[in-house]
Design a protein around this motif. Structure first.
Motif, mmCIF file in Angstrom:
data_model
loop_
_atom_site.group_PDB
_atom_site.id
_atom_site.type_symbol
_atom_site.label_atom_id
_atom_site.label_comp_id
_atom_site.label_asym_id
_atom_site.label_seq_id
_atom_site.Cartn_x
_atom_site.Cartn_y
_atom_site.Cartn_z
ATOM 1 N N ALA A 82 0.829 -1.217 0.000
ATOM 2 C CA ALA A 82 0.000 0.000 0.000
ATOM 3 C C ALA A 82 0.858 1.259 0.000
ATOM 4 N N ARG A 83 1.972 1.215 0.683
ATOM 5 C CA ARG A 83 2.832 2.387 0.802
ATOM 6 C C ARG A 83 3.879 2.446 -0.313
ATOM 7 N N ASP A 84 4.426 1.299 -0.728
ATOM 8 C CA ASP A 84 5.640 1.277 -1.540
ATOM 9 C C ASP A 84 5.475 0.849 -2.994
ATOM 10 N N LEU A 85 4.371 0.199 -3.334
ATOM 11 C CA LEU A 85 4.289 -0.427 -4.648
ATOM 12 C C LEU A 85 4.509 0.556 -5.796
ATOM 13 N N ARG A 86 3.830 1.675 -5.787
ATOM 14 C CA ARG A 86 3.983 2.628 -6.901
ATOM 15 C C ARG A 86 5.417 3.119 -7.042
ATOM 16 N N GLY A 87 6.052 3.419 -5.933
ATOM 17 C CA GLY A 87 7.437 3.880 -5.979
ATOM 18 C C GLY A 87 8.386 2.806 -6.476
ATOM 19 N N GLN A 89 7.544 0.259 -8.404
ATOM 20 C CA GLN A 89 7.266 0.088 -9.830
ATOM 21 C C GLN A 89 8.002 1.142 -10.661
ATOM 22 N N ALA A 90 8.008 2.371 -10.205
ATOM 23 C CA ALA A 90 8.706 3.442 -10.928
ATOM 24 C C ALA A 90 10.207 3.188 -10.944
ATOM 25 N N LEU A 91 10.767 2.744 -9.821
ATOM 26 C CA LEU A 91 12.194 2.412 -9.785
ATOM 27 C C LEU A 91 12.503 1.269 -10.745
ATOM 28 N N HIS A 92 11.640 0.253 -10.754
ATOM 29 C CA HIS A 92 11.834 -0.891 -11.649
ATOM 30 C C HIS A 92 11.853 -0.433 -13.107
ATOM 31 N N ARG A 93 10.879 0.394 -13.471
ATOM 32 C CA ARG A 93 10.828 0.886 -14.859
ATOM 33 C C ARG A 93 12.087 1.653 -15.231
ATOM 34 N N SER A 94 12.515 2.552 -14.367
ATOM 35 C CA SER A 94 13.663 3.392 -14.731
ATOM 36 C C SER A 94 14.980 2.639 -14.633
ATOM 37 N N TYR A 95 15.131 1.763 -13.631
ATOM 38 C CA TYR A 95 16.409 1.078 -13.429
ATOM 39 C C TYR A 95 16.583 -0.101 -14.387
ATOM 40 N N THR A 96 15.586 -0.976 -14.435
ATOM 41 C CA THR A 96 15.736 -2.175 -15.266
ATOM 42 C C THR A 96 15.348 -1.924 -16.709
ATOM 43 N N ARG A 129 14.341 8.092 1.082
ATOM 44 C CA ARG A 129 14.850 9.393 1.524
ATOM 45 C C ARG A 129 13.679 10.365 1.426
ATOM 46 N N ALA A 130 13.478 11.115 2.473
ATOM 47 C CA ALA A 130 12.371 12.081 2.534
ATOM 48 C C ALA A 130 11.046 11.412 2.181
ATOM 49 N N GLY A 131 10.889 10.156 2.610
ATOM 50 C CA GLY A 131 9.650 9.429 2.399
ATOM 51 C C GLY A 131 9.480 8.770 1.048
ATOM 52 N N ALA A 132 10.365 9.054 0.089
ATOM 53 C CA ALA A 132 10.233 8.504 -1.265
ATOM 54 C C ALA A 132 11.198 7.332 -1.460
ATOM 55 N N PRO A 133 10.712 6.216 -2.039
ATOM 56 C CA PRO A 133 11.612 5.094 -2.317
ATOM 57 C C PRO A 133 12.717 5.500 -3.290
ATOM 58 N N VAL A 134 13.968 5.174 -2.917
ATOM 59 C CA VAL A 134 15.110 5.448 -3.797
ATOM 60 C C VAL A 134 15.822 4.160 -4.210
#
Length: 177
Positions: A82-87, A89-96, A129-134
């Motif tokens: 609920a808290r982390d999935l969207r972040g 997913q965005a990391l997965h798209r940009s990194y992988t 960091r600052a609440g956002a998944p990095v």
């Protein structure tokens, strides 16, 4: 990835049937190669796979590494959808997404990886960091080894990913592995 048969269903042929179906679907799509990272080589060999020898590299941070090497303000916690999935997913798209062989995941595929990952138990950590998944990392044990099964990070978040790797290796009471 990360397939597992419940103990009560083992030796019933279900894993062989699922694998044969998956291989047939891959052949129908014209996929000339399927790659498995497996420890039960005899099982896969019975179904036509051949072993392709390789090597593993074990990376570790020296014990002298300073605590907090990831920098101030980094928070590492267990993944909560609920808290982390969207972040994540965005990391997965940009990194992988910049790498060859990446699987593009839609919502159903993400749901499946969260439900089925871990063989059958996994540790899934997120650095913020600052609440956002990095950065994020998923791990499980295979053949007695702790294996990072997936990871991703924001641009410039190398130290956060290194901190996750260190946290996954560190024994702790609350960790599932």
């Amino acid at each position: 990835g990360s397939v597992y048969t419940r103990p009560e269903a083992r030796a019933s042929g279900v894993a062989s049937a699922v694998l044969e179906h998956a291989a047939g679907a891959m052949r129908a799509r014209g996929m000339p190669l399927s790659l498995l990272f497996a420890s039960r080589l005899s099982f896969y060999a019975r179904l036509g796979w051949e072993s392709w020898p390789g090597s593993r590299t074990i990376v570790r941070r020296p014990s002298e590494a300073p605590a907090g090497a990831a920098g101030p303000g980094l928070e590492i916690t267990a993944f909560e959808a609920a808290r982390d999935l969207r972040g994540v997913q965005a990391l997965h798209r940009s990194y992988t997404g910049r790498r060859m062989g990446t699987v593009v995941r839609d919502a159903a595929t993400w749901e499946a990886t969260l439900r089925n990952g871990g063989n059958p138990v996994e540790d899934f950590l997120v650095a913020r960091r600052a609440g956002a998944p990095v950065a994020y990392a998923r791990a499980t044990t295979m053949s007695g080894f702790l294996i990072l099964t997936e990871l991703g990070r924001a641009e410039g978040a190398v130290s956060a990913l290194a901190a996750l790797e260190g946290a996954l290796r560190s024994p702790r009471q609350a960790g599932p592995l």
